[in-house]
Design an enzyme around this catalytic site. Sequence first.
Site, PDB file in Angstrom:
ATOM      1  NE  ARG A  49      -3.203  -2.449   2.964  1.00 59.31           N
ATOM      2  CZ  ARG A  49      -3.864  -2.733   4.083  1.00 59.31           C
ATOM      3  NH1 ARG A  49      -3.813  -1.880   5.103  1.00 59.31           N
ATOM      4  NH2 ARG A  49      -4.551  -3.847   4.191  1.00 59.31           N
ATOM      5  CG  ASP A  51       3.015   5.537   3.195  1.00 58.61           C
ATOM      6  OD1 ASP A  51       2.019   4.804   3.309  1.00 58.61           O
ATOM      7  OD2 ASP A  51       3.940   5.579   4.033  1.00 58.61           O
ATOM      8  CE1 TYR A 109       8.846   0.040   0.028  1.00 59.12           C
ATOM      9  CE2 TYR A 109       9.310  -1.941   1.291  1.00 59.12           C
ATOM     10  CZ  TYR A 109       8.409  -1.045   0.751  1.00 59.12           C
ATOM     11  OH  TYR A 109       7.064  -1.249   0.937  1.00 59.12           O
ATOM     12  NE  ARG A 196       8.581   8.689   4.042  1.00 65.08           N
ATOM     13  CZ  ARG A 196       7.408   9.328   4.167  1.00 65.08           C
ATOM     14  NH1 ARG A 196       6.263   8.666   4.007  1.00 65.08           N
ATOM     15  NH2 ARG A 196       7.387  10.608   4.442  1.00 65.08           N
TER      16      ARG A 196
END
Length: 248
Positions: A49, A51, A109, A196
């Site tokens: 999902r 962001d 990522y 992050r």
Amino acid sequence: MRVKLIVAYDGTNYNGYQSQVNGTAVQDVLEKAIADLFGRQIRTLGASRTDTGVHAAGNVAVFDVDSPIEPSRIAFALNARLPQDIRILDSEKVPDDFHPRFQRTVKTYEYHILNRKFPDPLRRNTELHYYYALDADAMDEAARMLMGEHDFASFAAAGYSSKTTVREIYDAHVTREGDRVTFTITGTGFLYNMVRILAGTLIEIGAGKYAPEHMRTVLDARNRKAAGPTAPAKGLVLLKIQYPDSEV
């Protein structure tokens, strides 16, 4: 049949991947293209999902459809109906019980940082510009401390809903090529904003605010206040999702 899509997108103009009450999400645009192709509304199931503002090179979505179109050709047909900032990189038929979330996954990522005096206007939406010098070797040393199974409570955004903050990280490292610094991390799963917040903590270490060993201190604290700031969404890319227990 159930069709699996590999979905890449520039997340700049979208409120994340998953449909939201307010704003346009990648899922909304994808499902409109699917409806245009097959002549009816079809709901998709997404793997991640991501962001608002986060990008993807390899998100996964599936949907069910009865159609004579060869599964491998669906990617071409959808791309003809999608805007240029969303692309289907592959489409294939998968078993009817394949679910992109409810099975063991390995996600990778990347967080991209441009470390020089001035930003690059051509990549302003896909990397964080950081003016002050970063020690990528120190960042890499700290990143490698993340590997293994740890409680990542310090790196979970406030209000997270996960049952546990324990995650297993298979690989984490930082590299530099010229003035571009990349943080890469691979694991079984990630808490909300975890990558992050890790990136923000690594930037503090790279800037010399803390020594690399600070990463262990933050991990042991199990307290969000011990970690660095949440790095901006635009530098984050979901690189790929793998399914070790599946043949697809």
